[in-house]
Design an enzyme around this catalytic site. Structure first.
Site, mmCIF file in Angstrom:
data_model
loop_
_atom_site.group_PDB
_atom_site.id
_atom_site.type_symbol
_atom_site.label_atom_id
_atom_site.label_comp_id
_atom_site.label_asym_id
_atom_site.label_seq_id
_atom_site.Cartn_x
_atom_site.Cartn_y
_atom_site.Cartn_z
ATOM 1 N N CYS A 1 0.826 -1.220 0.000
ATOM 2 C CA CYS A 1 0.000 0.000 0.000
ATOM 3 C C CYS A 1 0.857 1.264 0.000
ATOM 4 O O CYS A 1 0.326 2.372 -0.095
ATOM 5 C CB CYS A 1 -0.931 0.010 1.198
ATOM 6 S SG CYS A 1 -2.085 -1.363 1.180
ATOM 7 N N HIS A 20 -2.323 6.956 4.307
ATOM 8 C CA HIS A 20 -2.918 5.785 3.655
ATOM 9 C C HIS A 20 -4.240 5.463 4.358
ATOM 10 O O HIS A 20 -4.317 5.430 5.585
ATOM 11 C CB HIS A 20 -1.948 4.608 3.744
ATOM 12 C CG HIS A 20 -2.551 3.323 3.302
ATOM 13 N ND1 HIS A 20 -3.333 3.219 2.175
ATOM 14 C CD2 HIS A 20 -2.518 2.078 3.854
ATOM 15 C CE1 HIS A 20 -3.737 1.978 2.038
ATOM 16 N NE2 HIS A 20 -3.262 1.266 3.049
ATOM 17 N N ASN A 25 -10.085 0.576 1.914
ATOM 18 C CA ASN A 25 -8.645 0.591 1.658
ATOM 19 C C ASN A 25 -8.410 0.228 0.185
ATOM 20 O O ASN A 25 -8.584 -0.920 -0.207
ATOM 21 C CB ASN A 25 -7.972 -0.424 2.591
ATOM 22 C CG ASN A 25 -6.467 -0.502 2.391
ATOM 23 O OD1 ASN A 25 -5.922 0.046 1.427
ATOM 24 N ND2 ASN A 25 -5.784 -1.192 3.291
HETATM 25 N N1 COA Z 1 -17.207 -8.530 11.885
HETATM 26 C C1 COA Z 1 -17.453 -8.893 13.140
HETATM 27 N N2 COA Z 1 -16.499 -9.372 13.960
HETATM 28 C C2 COA Z 1 -15.257 -9.485 13.472
HETATM 29 C C3 COA Z 1 -14.943 -9.133 12.149
HETATM 30 C C4 COA Z 1 -15.979 -8.647 11.359
HETATM 31 N N3 COA Z 1 -15.798 -8.267 10.084
HETATM 32 N N4 COA Z 1 -13.621 -9.337 11.950
HETATM 33 C C5 COA Z 1 -13.125 -9.807 13.091
HETATM 34 N N5 COA Z 1 -14.116 -9.907 14.029
HETATM 35 C C6 COA Z 1 -14.020 -10.368 15.385
HETATM 36 C C7 COA Z 1 -12.812 -11.252 15.617
HETATM 37 O O1 COA Z 1 -13.108 -12.580 15.257
HETATM 38 C C8 COA Z 1 -12.582 -11.085 17.093
HETATM 39 O O2 COA Z 1 -13.479 -11.884 17.791
HETATM 40 P P1 COA Z 1 -13.019 -12.658 19.122
HETATM 41 O O3 COA Z 1 -12.619 -11.578 20.078
HETATM 42 O O4 COA Z 1 -14.228 -13.421 19.499
HETATM 43 O O5 COA Z 1 -11.874 -13.512 18.688
HETATM 44 C C9 COA Z 1 -12.965 -9.624 17.352
HETATM 45 O O6 COA Z 1 -13.797 -9.242 16.238
HETATM 46 C C10 COA Z 1 -11.769 -8.686 17.436
HETATM 47 O O7 COA Z 1 -10.909 -8.970 16.340
HETATM 48 P P2 COA Z 1 -9.569 -8.180 16.121
HETATM 49 O O8 COA Z 1 -8.853 -8.764 14.961
HETATM 50 O O9 COA Z 1 -8.830 -8.075 17.433
HETATM 51 O O10 COA Z 1 -10.154 -6.725 15.750
HETATM 52 P P3 COA Z 1 -9.364 -5.399 15.536
HETATM 53 O O11 COA Z 1 -9.938 -4.379 16.426
HETATM 54 O O12 COA Z 1 -7.868 -5.576 15.519
HETATM 55 O O13 COA Z 1 -9.789 -5.030 14.049
HETATM 56 C C11 COA Z 1 -8.896 -5.004 11.834
HETATM 57 C C12 COA Z 1 -9.423 -5.863 12.970
HETATM 58 C C13 COA Z 1 -8.492 -5.913 10.694
HETATM 59 C C14 COA Z 1 -10.011 -4.083 11.384
HETATM 60 C C15 COA Z 1 -7.687 -4.175 12.333
HETATM 61 O O14 COA Z 1 -6.794 -5.012 13.011
HETATM 62 C C16 COA Z 1 -6.989 -3.460 11.232
HETATM 63 O O15 COA Z 1 -7.539 -2.610 10.573
HETATM 64 N N6 COA Z 1 -5.677 -3.741 11.077
HETATM 65 C C17 COA Z 1 -4.876 -3.130 10.064
HETATM 66 C C18 COA Z 1 -5.167 -3.772 8.779
HETATM 67 C C19 COA Z 1 -4.619 -2.994 7.648
HETATM 68 O O16 COA Z 1 -4.461 -1.822 7.724
HETATM 69 N N7 COA Z 1 -4.325 -3.692 6.569
HETATM 70 C C20 COA Z 1 -3.882 -3.131 5.378
HETATM 71 C C21 COA Z 1 -2.496 -2.680 5.503
HETATM 72 S S1 COA Z 1 -2.021 -1.798 4.109
#
Ligand code: COA
Length: 330
Positions: A116, A255, A285
């Site tokens: 990205c 980004h 994104n």
């Molecule tokens: N809907 C509902 N629940 C979801 C879900 C969704 N779409 N995706 C994950 N969950 C759940 C998980 O299973 C987890 O459940 P659990 O606690 O029972 O295990 C809970 O939500 C928390 O998950 P977690 O991964 O800790 O959430 P988070 O707050 O870290 O958010 C992202 C997840 C992916 C949104 C976040 O980590 C993120 O944006 N990371 C950066 C990703 C990024 O920028 N990528 C591109 C880079 S260029």
């Protein structure tokens, strides 16, 4: 270094596919809900390319707009750099396909992949070509149709990504429009975001398809922590290189990955919220296209004015990160 040419962006353009995929639509596809997506990511909807719409198609549409905006004819372009993580084919380069579509018959062409952060890498690369006098006019395009590489049964990733393209024309100028840049890479985090199969490590096979290895895999939590640290580091370093500080910045375009990452960056940089450009609520994104689309929108919406100091900063697969400081001179 003293004989270097000054370089500036003389025009921008962007294009996003017509099809809108809302959080409500996603509720019908995977076990998720609007509330979770909007609070955890800030994304309400994203654009999705048609089946017959490839990355070179969205790239060409953005490119034509940037050419028009900059009053540049396709034949005047010396080099096209397409930065993407969802190229049309393994080869030829998507830049060649774009060249054909926009009839930029005099241009050299190559693709650049840096996750990205691709747009920042591509702008800095284009800058070097013009600064050294090697080329006069360079077209940079960030373009993605990553929706084609997303596992639509994986709620961890499918809610995040959207398709689109942004483009810019760079040219030598009297005044300095690009003030400084900084790029970084850390391959020790190569496993945080990837599409594992389809190339030399895991060529396509029944097994790779069955194991869904042609889709985006991501360790979201770990990416999140590194994103803020890296964007802060490269932003401060890049501003320092041109003797500026965060207080001098009129607009920062980070980004567009997650609103919580952008909010955390806003806090650690101690920059006012109204100077931070955000459009991820409607586009998600768009990976290498993200800061290019955002730059075009910020300019067209009047959020960037003549003389403004603008920072583009990004992070992504690799891990890669980078920032570029512009003085907006259009
Ligand atoms: N809907 C509902 N629940 C979801 C879900 C969704 N779409 N995706 C994950 N969950 C759940 C998980 O299973 C987890 O459940 P659990 O606690 O029972 O295990 C809970 O939500 C928390 O998950 P977690 O991964 O800790 O959430 P988070 O707050 O870290 O958010 C992202 C997840 C992916 C949104 C976040 O980590 C993120 O944006 N990371 C950066 C990703 C990024 O920028 N990528 C591109 C880079 S260029």
């Amino acid at each position: 270094m003293t004989n270097m040419q000054n370089v500036k962006i003389i025009g921008t353009g962007s294009y996003v596919p017509k099809k809108v995929l809302t959080n409500e639509d996603l509720e019908k596809m995977v076990d998720t809900n609007h509330e979770w997506i909007i609070t955890r990511t800030g994304i309400a909807e994203r654009r999705i390319a048609e089946d017959n719409e490839a990355t070179s198609d969205v790239a060409a549409k953005a490119a034509l707009k940037a050419l028009k905006d900059s009053n540049t004819k396709p034949g005047e372009i010396d080099l096209i750099i397409v930065t993407t993580n969802s190229q049309d084919m393994i080869f030829p380069a998507t830049a060649c396909l774009v060249q054909k579509k926009i009839k930029a018959v005099n241009a050299a062409t190559f693709d650049l992949q840096a996750g990205c952060t691709g747009a920042v890498y591509a702008l800095i690369t284009a800058w070097q070509f013009i600064a050294t006098g090697f080329y006069d006019n360079v077209l940079v395009i960030g373009a993605e149709t990553l929706s084609k590489f997303v596992d639509w049964t994986d709620r961890n990733t499918c809610i995040l990504f959207g398709d689109g393209a942004g483009a810019a024309v760079l040219k030598a100028g009297q005044e300095k429009g690009i003030l400084s840049g900084c790029l970084a890479g850390d391959g020790s985090y190569d496993d945080l975001i990837m599409i594992p199969a389809g190339l030399s490590k895991y060529p396509a096979s029944h097994e790779t398809v069955e194991r869904k290895m042609h889709y985006v895999k991501m360790k979201g939590n770990e990416v999140f922590k590194l994103a803020v640290k890296h964007m802060k580091r490269t932003t401060v370093k890049t501003l320092g290189k041109c003797n500026l500080s965060v207080e001098d910045v009129d607009c920062i375009i980070p980004h567009q990955a997650n609103i919580r990452i952008i909010s955390a960056l806003t806090r650690v940089l101690k920059i006012k919220k109204d100077k931070v450009f955000v459009n991820l609520n409607k586009l998600g994104n768009t990976s290498a296209a993200s800061v290019m689309i955002a730059l075009d929108e910020a300019v067209k919406e009047g959020k960037i004015k003549n003389g403004d100091i603008v920072v583009l900063t990004a992070f992504g697969a690799g891990l890669t990160s980078g920032s570029i400081v512009l003085k907006w001179l259009k």
